[in-house]
Motif scaffolding. Structure first.
Motif, short mmCIF file in Angstrom:
data_model
loop_
_atom_site.label_atom_id
_atom_site.label_comp_id
_atom_site.label_asym_id
_atom_site.label_seq_id
_atom_site.Cartn_x
_atom_site.Cartn_y
_atom_site.Cartn_z
N VAL A 6 -8.90 -0.86 1.79
CA VAL A 6 -8.12 0.37 2.06
C VAL A 6 -8.33 1.40 1.18
CG1 VAL A 6 -5.97 1.67 2.56
CG2 VAL A 6 -6.41 -0.57 3.56
N ILE A 7 -9.12 2.53 1.12
CA ILE A 7 -9.52 3.44 0.06
C ILE A 7 -8.40 4.65 0.01
CG2 ILE A 7 -11.11 4.96 -1.40
CD1 ILE A 7 -13.28 3.23 0.24
N THR A 8 -7.53 4.89 -1.05
CA THR A 8 -6.52 5.83 -0.88
C THR A 8 -7.34 7.32 -1.92
OG1 THR A 8 -5.52 4.99 -2.77
CG2 THR A 8 -4.50 4.42 -0.67
N GLY A 9 -6.88 8.32 -1.40
CA GLY A 9 -7.46 9.23 -2.08
C GLY A 9 -6.67 10.28 -2.85
N GLY A 15 3.14 8.59 -2.91
CA GLY A 15 3.11 9.88 -2.05
C GLY A 15 2.94 9.54 -0.55
N ASN A 16 2.63 10.58 0.28
CA ASN A 16 2.38 10.29 1.67
C ASN A 16 1.21 9.45 2.27
OD1 ASN A 16 4.74 11.91 2.41
ND2 ASN A 16 3.81 13.63 1.85
N SER A 17 0.03 9.95 1.50
CA SER A 17 -1.08 9.14 1.88
C SER A 17 -0.67 7.53 1.31
CB SER A 17 -2.25 9.46 1.06
OG SER A 17 -2.57 10.88 1.04
N GLU A 18 -0.31 7.26 0.45
CA GLU A 18 -0.06 5.85 -0.03
C GLU A 18 0.94 5.19 1.10
OE1 GLU A 18 1.97 3.36 -3.86
OE2 GLU A 18 0.59 5.30 -4.31
N LYS A 19 1.92 5.91 1.41
CA LYS A 19 2.76 5.41 2.37
C LYS A 19 2.04 5.01 3.68
CE LYS A 19 7.16 7.58 0.81
NZ LYS A 19 8.49 6.96 1.38
N MET A 20 1.09 6.01 3.97
CA MET A 20 0.46 5.88 5.27
C MET A 20 -0.60 4.50 5.16
SD MET A 20 -0.60 9.57 6.26
CE MET A 20 -1.55 9.25 7.43
N PRO A 85 -4.94 12.63 1.68
CA PRO A 85 -4.59 14.04 1.82
C PRO A 85 -5.64 15.01 2.22
CG PRO A 85 -4.61 13.69 -0.52
CD PRO A 85 -4.81 12.24 0.14
N LEU A 86 -5.49 16.21 3.04
CA LEU A 86 -6.26 17.20 3.20
C LEU A 86 -6.25 18.00 2.03
CD1 LEU A 86 -8.32 18.33 5.34
CD2 LEU A 86 -6.46 19.72 5.93
N TYR A 87 -7.53 18.32 1.35
CA TYR A 87 -7.65 19.25 0.04
C TYR A 87 -8.74 20.29 0.69
CZ TYR A 87 -4.96 16.13 -3.09
OH TYR A 87 -4.20 15.72 -3.73
N TRP A 88 -8.20 21.42 0.76
CA TRP A 88 -9.10 22.61 1.23
C TRP A 88 -9.88 22.33 2.32
CZ3 TRP A 88 -8.28 27.37 0.48
CH2 TRP A 88 -7.56 27.85 -0.40
N PHE A 89 -9.39 21.61 3.23
CA PHE A 89 -10.15 21.15 4.68
C PHE A 89 -11.01 20.13 4.54
CE2 PHE A 89 -9.12 25.82 4.23
CZ PHE A 89 -8.12 25.85 5.10
N THR A 90 -10.93 19.39 3.58
CA THR A 90 -11.70 18.16 3.47
C THR A 90 -11.30 17.22 2.62
OG1 THR A 90 -14.33 17.50 3.03
CG2 THR A 90 -13.32 19.11 1.47
N PHE A 91 -12.20 16.14 1.98
CA PHE A 91 -11.84 15.14 1.32
C PHE A 91 -11.08 15.59 -0.33
CE2 PHE A 91 -14.18 12.85 4.40
CZ PHE A 91 -13.34 11.52 4.75
N PRO A 92 -10.05 15.05 -0.74
CA PRO A 92 -10.12 15.47 -2.38
C PRO A 92 -11.30 14.91 -3.11
CG PRO A 92 -8.60 13.73 -1.77
CD PRO A 92 -9.23 13.97 -0.47
N GLU A 93 -11.52 15.45 -4.22
CA GLU A 93 -12.56 15.14 -5.12
C GLU A 93 -12.47 13.53 -5.48
OE1 GLU A 93 -13.68 15.90 -9.92
OE2 GLU A 93 -12.03 16.71 -9.01
N GLN A 94 -11.27 12.77 -5.75
CA GLN A 94 -11.21 11.63 -6.02
C GLN A 94 -11.93 10.63 -4.91
OE1 GLN A 94 -8.91 13.91 -5.97
NE2 GLN A 94 -7.48 13.72 -7.97
N ILE A 95 -11.50 10.85 -3.76
CA ILE A 95 -12.13 9.99 -2.73
C ILE A 95 -13.50 10.22 -2.37
CG2 ILE A 95 -11.49 11.16 -0.59
CD1 ILE A 95 -10.60 8.46 0.35
N LYS A 96 -13.99 11.62 -2.50
CA LYS A 96 -15.16 12.18 -2.25
C LYS A 96 -16.18 11.58 -3.22
CE LYS A 96 -18.03 15.21 -0.10
NZ LYS A 96 -19.36 14.84 -0.59
#
Length: 180
Positions: A6-9, A15-20, A85-96
């Motif tokens: 599981v890769i969190t971004g 936060g919400n992504s971690e809860k998911m 999470p969604l950052y500006w309609f795509t993946f956040p930098e960390q996961i990208k």
């Protein structure tokens, strides 16, 4: 038993992504799967430099950052889950940055194609259309890598910490973990 990564971004702790991600992990854990979590925000990973130096120094990437530490875990995965999470309609930098470095894994001798994946998305947007860019990117990536796409779950209207708890989606995500 499957080997699930599981890769969190999100850079937001608890936060919400971690809860998911945790809901998915609970579900998959009940089935006895091996689970590994990678928090992309806690790693020092740059995007691909397009240097074509993959595996020339014995590691997937010639750049000595944290990607070379997680690469073996990714290569051994039967299932890869993105919780982001969604950052500006795509993946956040960390996961990208992690995804961009998949290129090195494709150039190696170990197979990186043919695994399964799913995506858990969260954002404060109130319309699922806001997720179209990241969903399309995810679908193209899954197709290119010949991954068995298990789908995606979207939690909309969840921008503040804990908002995802109010959506009722965590139960759906836990079931997805159980069914994977």
């Amino acid at each position: 038993m499957k080997n699930i990564v599981v890769i969190t971004g999100s850079p937001r702790k608890n936060g919400n992504s971690e809860k998911m991600a945790n809901a998915f992990i609970r579900g998959a854990g009940r089935k006895g799967h091996k689970l590994t979590t990678i928090s992309a925000a806690e790693l020092d990973i740059q995007g691909c430099h397009a240097c074509e130096g993959c595996y020339k120094a014995g590691n997937p990437c010639v750049y000595a950052d944290d990607f070379n530490h997680i690469a073996p875990v990714l290569l051994e995965a039967d299932v890869i889950v993105f919780a982001t999470p969604l950052y500006w309609f795509t993946f956040p930098e960390q996961i990208k940055a992690v995804i961009d470095r998949f290129y090195a894994l494709l150039r190696g001798e170990a197979p990186f194609k043919g695994t399964k994946e799913c995506m858990l998305l969260v954002c404060g947007a109130d319309k699922k259309e806001a997720f179209a860019g990241i969903v399309k990117t995810y679908e193209i990536m899954a197709d290119y890598l010949e991954w068995n796409d298990r789908g995606h779950v979207i939690a909309e209207n969840a921008s503040e910490k804990g908002d995802v708890d109010k959506t009722g989606i965590l139960e759906e995500i836990q079931r997805l973990g159980e069914e994977i």
